[in-house]
Design an enzyme around this catalytic site. Structure first.
Site, PDB file in Angstrom:
ATOM      1  N   ASP A 107       0.771  -1.082  -0.079  1.00 51.54           N
ATOM      2  CA  ASP A 107      -0.059   0.071  -0.017  1.00 51.54           C
ATOM      3  C   ASP A 107       0.770   1.214  -0.096  1.00 51.54           C
ATOM      4  O   ASP A 107       1.813   1.442   0.702  1.00 51.54           O
ATOM      5  CB  ASP A 107      -0.932  -0.168   1.219  1.00 51.54           C
ATOM      6  CG  ASP A 107      -1.790   1.244   1.339  1.00 51.54           C
ATOM      7  OD1 ASP A 107      -2.795   1.198   0.282  1.00 51.54           O
ATOM      8  OD2 ASP A 107      -1.887   1.880   2.214  1.00 51.54           O
ATOM      9  N   GLU A 124      14.928 -15.181  -0.111  1.00 51.92           N
ATOM     10  CA  GLU A 124      15.540 -16.418   0.714  1.00 51.92           C
ATOM     11  C   GLU A 124      14.307 -17.510   0.723  1.00 51.92           C
ATOM     12  O   GLU A 124      14.580 -18.527   1.188  1.00 51.92           O
ATOM     13  CB  GLU A 124      15.553 -15.693   2.021  1.00 51.92           C
ATOM     14  CG  GLU A 124      16.507 -14.622   2.141  1.00 51.92           C
ATOM     15  CD  GLU A 124      16.813 -14.119   3.557  1.00 51.92           C
ATOM     16  OE1 GLU A 124      16.045 -14.657   4.589  1.00 51.92           O
ATOM     17  OE2 GLU A 124      17.395 -13.297   3.734  1.00 51.92           O
TER      18      GLU A 124
END
Length: 546
Positions: free
Chosen positions: A213, A256
């Protein structure tokens, strides 16, 4: 299996996000599982078979975090808790696992520009006082004037009124949205560390990415200059270059985790080039294409936006994402049925001119759906768009809840009209939105004439918007030319868009006022309306096999 036991959907040959059709769930209005009149996680879980049958690849879910709901969840008090209005973290984990079992990914919202004023950090900042480390996590400043009685600068809130509120000890804090949404200070290391921890918390529970956002608004000029007189200068709080350092670190974090975790940015920028800067190979994965959303039903303008988008994003190797509606703008079936009162600009509200011709708007929305789903890259569907829902423009003032209504001094009605609870079944409200034993009415009233628009009424009706979308999404999944890739424009008269995608696919959209003969083809895959005499009527689209 990851730490929490939720298994991400395995990656395909190409990253899923380059071609994904993502369905936006405005959670308050999607489906109410417990009968309190507000949508929730239980409601989403109950509709997963519908979403699978529709054919979407992922769900973007608007904020479900613990919140006082001053801005319907975009004022977050705790990013690691689900608001009791919507459910629990355990229910969210069950939703993620069930969605994955259906082959659907989950992308929650993350709200990093601001928190709730009820967040523990902000309450600690108020208690600690001026100059404290706790206040350093937000943007507090002394006021101007002889007694500090004037705001620190001339910035206005996006929701109306000043962007500053004064606290009891005389200092002011910045809020680019409501006073209940204080802006965080992204020059403070605690803010960076906290959000990286939040991302890990949800990645470890199996989410497949995040929608960010106000992705363009995190970093402010530390000098906090007045806007007056800065016309040709770098904007002090929108789209500053420093935001990209934040997203590079987020990209490293996401990489990751297995399963091609991805980010999509809500980034309002002045040019396609500025948008592309968010999508470099070490930055975010995708971004909403607001230029496409804001373009009128005009062939020349649409082609220009498509060309600019593909060319600019191609320079950084990013896919386009195409979107026509969301929870912040008037639904496109109503926009396409009228002219805008003025040119629609980024960070401004759409201003309609006159009443909508919904028959015309719906016809254009059907054609626009085929255009959107045929373009290279990914696409977003805002809940209810597949049902052809229009904007509800006659809500009584007494039921309006969007903070824009109050903050604008009752001059802007706000966004409630595109957030009406979804009609699922039955002949009267709540149209299956809530269970039969519901104890409350839907949080916003539904129109009395929506029975023909329910998912139940449209299912199996080949002429319905729902079946058009289901068929289009099935073809999109099956046809090798659709999704990520390129397009080639074909010669066509003014007012007609025609492009080829290899191998063997042609999309034609007639935005002119005259019928257009279908180009040479081997078969018709899908049309937005029945084709008569081999000619595409005005405001009609066709998918053709070559």
């Amino acid at each position: 299996m990851n730490e929490q036991g939720a298994t991400p959907v395995p990656p395909t040959t190409a990253p899923w996000w380059r071609s994904a059709v993502i369905y936006q769930v405005y959670i308050r209005s999607f489906a109410d599982g417990n009968g309190d009149g507000v949508g929730d996680i239980a409601g989403i879980r109950s509709r997963l078979p519908y979403l699978k049958s529709l054919g979407v690849d992922a769900l973007w879910i608007n904020p479900w975090y613990k919140s006082p709901q001053a801005d319907h969840g975009y004022d977050v008090a705790d990013y690691r808790e689900i608001d009791p209005l919507f459910g629990t973290v355990a229910e969210a984990e069950e939703l993620i696992a069930e969605a994955h079992a259906h082959g659907i990914r989950i992308i929650p919202d993350i709200v990093p520009n601001h928190s709730s004023d009820q967040a523990a950090w902000f309450q600690a900042a108020l208690a600690a006082g001026p100059g404290s480390p706790e206040r350093g996590r937000y943007i507090f400043r002394p006021g101007r004037g002889a007694h500090g009685e004037l705001p620190p600068n001339d910035w206005d809130s996006r929701f109306g009124g000043p962007a500053w509120t004064r606290v009891a000890d005389g200092e002011w804090y910045l809020h680019l949205f409501t006073p209940q949404q204080p802006d965080l200070n992204w020059q403070h290391p605690d803010v960076h560390a906290e959000f990286e921890s939040v991302l890990r918390f949800w990645f470890e529970r199996g989410v497949d990415g995040f929608r960010i956002d106000v992705a363009h608004g995190l970093v402010k000029d530390p000098e906090l200059p007045d806007l007056a007189g800065l016309e040709n200068a770098v904007h002090p709080f929108w789209d500053r270059d420093e935001v990209h350092d934040i997203y590079r670190s987020w990209r490293r974090l996401a990489d990751e985790y297995p399963g091609d975790r991805a980010f999509v940015a809500e980034a309002w920028t002045d040019t396609p080039e500025r948008l592309a800067a968010y999508l470099r190979s070490d930055g975010l994965h995708t971004a909403f294409n607001f230029d496409f959303l804001m373009t009128d039903w005009d062939a020349k303008d649409l082609r220009s936006v498509i060309d600019d988008t593909l060319a600019t994003l191609g320079t950084v190797g990013a896919p386009a994402t195409w979107v026509m509606s969301n929870h912040d703008v008037m639904r496109h079936a109503s926009r396409y049925g009228r002219k805008a009162a003025k040119k629609w600009l980024a960070n401004e509200s759409y201003v309609p001119a006159g009443p909508a011709d919904l028959a015309l708007g719906t016809r254009r929305a059907r054609a626009a759906g085929l255009l959107t789903l045929a373009l290279p890259g990914g696409a977003y569907i805002y809940q209810g768009e597949e049902l052809g829902l229009p904007e509800v423009e006659d809500l009584p003032e007494s039921v309006l809840q969007d903070p824009v209504w109050e903050r604008s001094g009752h001059t802007e009605r706000g966004r409630d009209g595109c957030r009406i609870p979804i009609p699922w079944s039955g002949s009267k409200a709540p149209y299956g939105f809530s269970p039969d034993n519901a104890t409350a009415s839907p949080w916003l009233p539904q129109p009395t004439d929506w029975a023909p628009r329910t998912a139940e009424a449209q299912t199996g009706d080949e002429t319905s918007m729902l079946e058009l979308y289901r068929t289009a999404l099935r073809i999109r999944r099956e046809h090798p030319s659709l999704g990520d890739g390129t397009l080639t424009w074909l010669d066509a008269p003014d007012g007609v868009l025609a492009f080829q995608r290899d191998p063997g696919f042609l999309c034609v959209v007639n935005l002119s006022t005259e019928p257009y003969p279908l180009p040479e083809h081997t078969s018709i895959l899908l049309t937005s309306e029945p084709v008569e005499d081999g000619r595409l009527a005005p405001d009609q689209a066709a998918w053709l096999a070559l």
